[in-house]
Design an enzyme around this catalytic site. Structure first.
Site, PDB file in Angstrom:
ATOM      1  CG  HIS A  89      -0.131   0.115   2.528  1.00 31.74           C
ATOM      2  ND1 HIS A  89       0.578  -0.953   3.057  1.00 31.74           N
ATOM      3  CD2 HIS A  89       0.089   1.160   3.380  1.00 31.74           C
ATOM      4  CE1 HIS A  89       1.175  -0.582   4.170  1.00 31.74           C
ATOM      5  NE2 HIS A  89       0.899   0.700   4.387  1.00 31.74           N
ATOM      6  CG  ASP A 123       2.083   5.040   4.708  1.00 36.86           C
ATOM      7  OD1 ASP A 123       1.462   3.957   4.731  1.00 36.86           O
ATOM      8  OD2 ASP A 123       3.219   5.186   5.202  1.00 36.86           O
ATOM      9  CG  HIS A 180       5.283   0.937   2.619  1.00 32.29           C
ATOM     10  ND1 HIS A 180       4.813   2.142   2.126  1.00 32.29           N
ATOM     11  CD2 HIS A 180       4.717   0.799   3.850  1.00 32.29           C
ATOM     12  CE1 HIS A 180       4.025   2.711   3.017  1.00 32.29           C
ATOM     13  NE2 HIS A 180       3.931   1.909   4.072  1.00 32.29           N
ATOM     14  NE  ARG A 194       8.059  -6.460  11.054  1.00 34.64           N
ATOM     15  CZ  ARG A 194       7.641  -5.241  10.729  1.00 34.64           C
ATOM     16  NH1 ARG A 194       6.603  -4.722  11.364  1.00 34.64           N
ATOM     17  NH2 ARG A 194       8.258  -4.559   9.783  1.00 34.64           N
TER      18      ARG A 194
END
Length: 689
Positions: free
Chosen positions: A561, A563, A633, A643
């Site tokens: 996508h 931002d 990204h 994570r």
């Protein structure tokens, strides 16, 4: 008249649901399918997911049929008492639809579904489950079919793209297996017509294009009927006590009208796309006029050209075509009697009337009216119409138009007058530059190490463990991006409030605040911004792989996508329009750990599949980048462990400053004030005596 209302409001007690089986709700079937997936019950996945898709389609069809049937049965007519007659028809229709749907589906409470589940069906998520289940049972033809159907609506899904390539290499899988199970009939017929057209099989092309138009008008009728359901118009919220009858009716009617009016755009937009096919409806008449010309049917060619000109009356090429057909037919028929097709005439009259109403009320009700038909016409092409290539007698340019996607809404561009630069000072001695934009194969990208220390990573990791909530920022949805991971998050304001109240160590909450401010200063300095960079959103996030759900994963932890715009890979565009956060200018992710498997951050080309750079997270590492179309990204699947990172988004526009950050600033001021007071008491405890 009173008798009419009594009849309308009466309940048909003699009707019983026992005589027929009601429709099973598709959301319950879907949930059963997901549970079967978690149990590795592949037969169960197939059964429930296939039933869910059938139920979803049936429910939509039943609603459309009931609405059309009741509209036909109870029509508006002129009468001596227009108000009473109008409301009598409305009430009759309402009762008719309610009874029709209840008889065929059961009580309304059975088939109300959440927006999230409805959205997942629109995105065809069900076919992702199906393709894996069919693959597990070695039914490769059906697996390829399901994979292809899913991928068309999710073209950014790189793993599915790779799976499709693998299916193509497998024995027993044929090209004919890659079909779209959700293909709309009118688009399928149009696509078939294009194939015949390219092969110069014009009689067959005519049949297919005519079938496409027939199916299109049917779909348009159904689309408008489906708009008559519940609406939600966020831009207009009347206080319940102050609203009068006509305000409420007008509010709901305008919502329905806007939905119906937009059907022309909806029908021209393919699954997984954000913008309609350019000139979709007029292209039918464009191809028809030439196909009829090729079979020497000039009357039909003239009819098609006149139909096309109803939508695009200034098209010089088509005006020349029309003049040519009229000259050929002169002396044979009265060309004035050859008129545009009546279904299109009726459509355009209704469309213009709706447009006039919506334009009149758009300012009053606070929404922006954008003409859907104009959305299907390239502005650049319209301005340069006189220089365009004539379509008659060739259509090469028109064929290419089918794949051209566009929108009148603002597309992403460069940052106005902000000159794009990078390489400014990093401000802090320990921070190391690892890669710049060139080394990351893009623009406005940077990778830094040692932004924070190992101890600070540990403190923030402990903070995440103590305050992060599942689904924070995603309306409580525990797995907003993939069912194979659990998502947790916390805002900086929440952390500071917990610290101020003594529920967590205050120094950890303050560290979260200070570290995010440090990241903001680094990004602003490195990219040499000539104006202040403000926080847009600050989020402490963790993604945890769910044990037992990691075999044969083909999804991403976070899909590709951008931002501040809506990525449209097939069009190689990113549309800067809601619901994208169009005001975001820069982004950064500061990693807290690296002791997990998978989870690499990746940059891609705008096609959402070509990886240009990958970043392996580790403590203190930060990736920063501009938020637009230049930096698509995503995050690869986290297949083991957890994570955690601090995710940061920034804006150059102070109007879009993060409200939570402003409140966090106030809490920090309170904390500082308390500390100063404590210090004074420690230094001179008798000052108050």
């Amino acid at each position: 008249m009173i008798g009419i209302f009594l009849i309308i409001l009466s309940v048909c007690l003699c009707c019983s649901l026992d005589s027929q089986e009601t429709l099973k709700p598709f959301d319950l079937l879907y949930e059963e399918g997901i549970q079967a997936y978690y149990r590795n019950d592949w037969q169960g996945v197939i059964y429930y997911m296939e039933e869910a898709t059938r139920s979803y389609t049936q429910q939509r069809n039943i609603k459309i049929q009931c609405r059309l049937q009741c509209e036909k049965e109870y029509q508006f007519q002129e009468a001596a008492e227009p108000n009473l007659t109008f409301f009598a028809v409305i009430l009759r229709r309402a009762h008719c639809i309610q009874e029709c749907e209840s008889l065929r589906m059961g009580p309304a409470s059975m088939y109300r579904v959440s927006e999230e589940v409805a959205h997942e069906f629109q995105r065809r998520i069900v076919y992702n489950y199906l393709q894996l289940a069919y693959y597990k049972l070695d039914e490769l033809d059906k697996a390829a079919e399901a994979a292809h159907t899913f991928f068309l609506a999710n073209p950014e899904h790189m793993e599915m793209r790779e799976s499709l390539e693998r299916y193509k290499q497998m024995e027993g899988v044929k090209e004919s297996h890659f079909i779209d199970r959700e293909m709309r009939p009118y688009m399928e017929a149009f696509s078939t017509g294009l194939k015949h057209y390219d092969e110069e099989q014009y009689p067959s092309a005519i049949d297919s294009f005519e079938e496409a138009l027939s199916q299109y008008w049917l779909a348009e009728t159904e689309c408008r009927a489906f708009c008559q359901g519940p609406q939600q118009f966020e831009a207009n919220t009347y206080p319940a006590k102050s609203s009068h009858l006509y305000e409420l009716i007008a509010d709901h009617y305008i919502q329905v009208l806007q939905c119906e009016h937009d059907c022309v755009r909806e029908l021209a937009t393919r699954a997984g796309r954000l913008s309609p096919i350019e000139n979709y409806l007029p292209m039918h008449y464009d191809f028809l006029q030439y196909s009829y010309f090729k079979v020497d049917n000039y009357a039909k060619a003239l009819e098609a050209s006149k139909s096309y000109l109803l939508i695009r009356p200034t098209d010089e090429d088509m005006l020349e075509n029309q003049e040519y057909y009229q000259s050929v037919l002169e002396g044979q028929v009265d060309t004035n009697k050859i008129t545009p097709r009546q279904d299109l005439v009726w459509f355009m009259k209704r469309y213009e009337l709706e447009k006039e109403v919506l334009q009149l009320v758009s300012d009053e009700l606070g929404f922006l009216y954008l003409d859907p038909i104009n959305w299907t016409v390239s502005a650049a092409k319209a301005e340069d119409e006189s220089n365009s290539v004539r379509r008659f007698p060739g259509q090469e340019e028109a064929v290419k138009q089918l794949e051209v996607m566009m929108s009148q809404k603002q597309m992403t561009g460069k940052k106005g007058e902000q000159e794009l630069q990078e390489g400014g000072p990093l401000l802090y001695d320990r921070v190391k530059l690892v890669h710049d934009s060139q080394q990351l194969n893009g623009s406005q990208r940077v990778l830094l190490d040692d932004v924070i220390t190992a101890q600070e990573c540990g403190e923030l990791y402990q903070l995440a463990s103590s305050i992060a909530m599942a689904g924070d920022g995603y309306r409580g949805k525990m797995s907003p991006h993939t069912p194979n991971e659990r998502f947790e998050g916390a805002t900086v304001y929440k952390a500071l409030m917990y610290g101020y109240e003594g529920r967590i160590p205050l120094h950890r909450a303050r560290l979260f605040y200070d570290v995010s401010e440090k990241a903001r200063k680094i990004i602003q300095s490195y990219f040499m911004l000539n104006s202040t960079l403000y926080f847009s959103y600050t989020h402490l996030v963790c993604r945890t792989a769910i044990e037992g759900q990691q075999d044969n994963r083909n999804d991403l932890s976070h899909p590709i996508h951008a931002d501040n715009c809506l990525l449209d890979p097939d069009a190689n565009e990113c549309w800067k329009e809601p619901p994208a956060y169009t005001y975001r200018d820069y982004s950064a992710i500061l990693y807290l750990n690296g002791d997990f498997e998978g989870g690499e951050f990746i940059f891609t080309e705008i096609d959402a599949k070509t990886i240009t750079a990958a970043v392996k997270p580790q403590c203190g590492r930060m990736v920063g980048f501009s938020s637009g179309e230049e930096n698509p990204h995503g995050v690869k699947a986290v297949t083991k462990g957890q994570r955690c990172a601090v995710a940061l988004w920034f804006t150059l526009d102070p109007l879009f400053r993060e409200l939570e950050r402003i409140k966090a600033d106030e809490v920090v001021e309170l904390i500082s004030l308390d500390q100063r007071l404590d210090d004074r008491l420690t230094i001179n405890p008798r000052d108050e005596l």
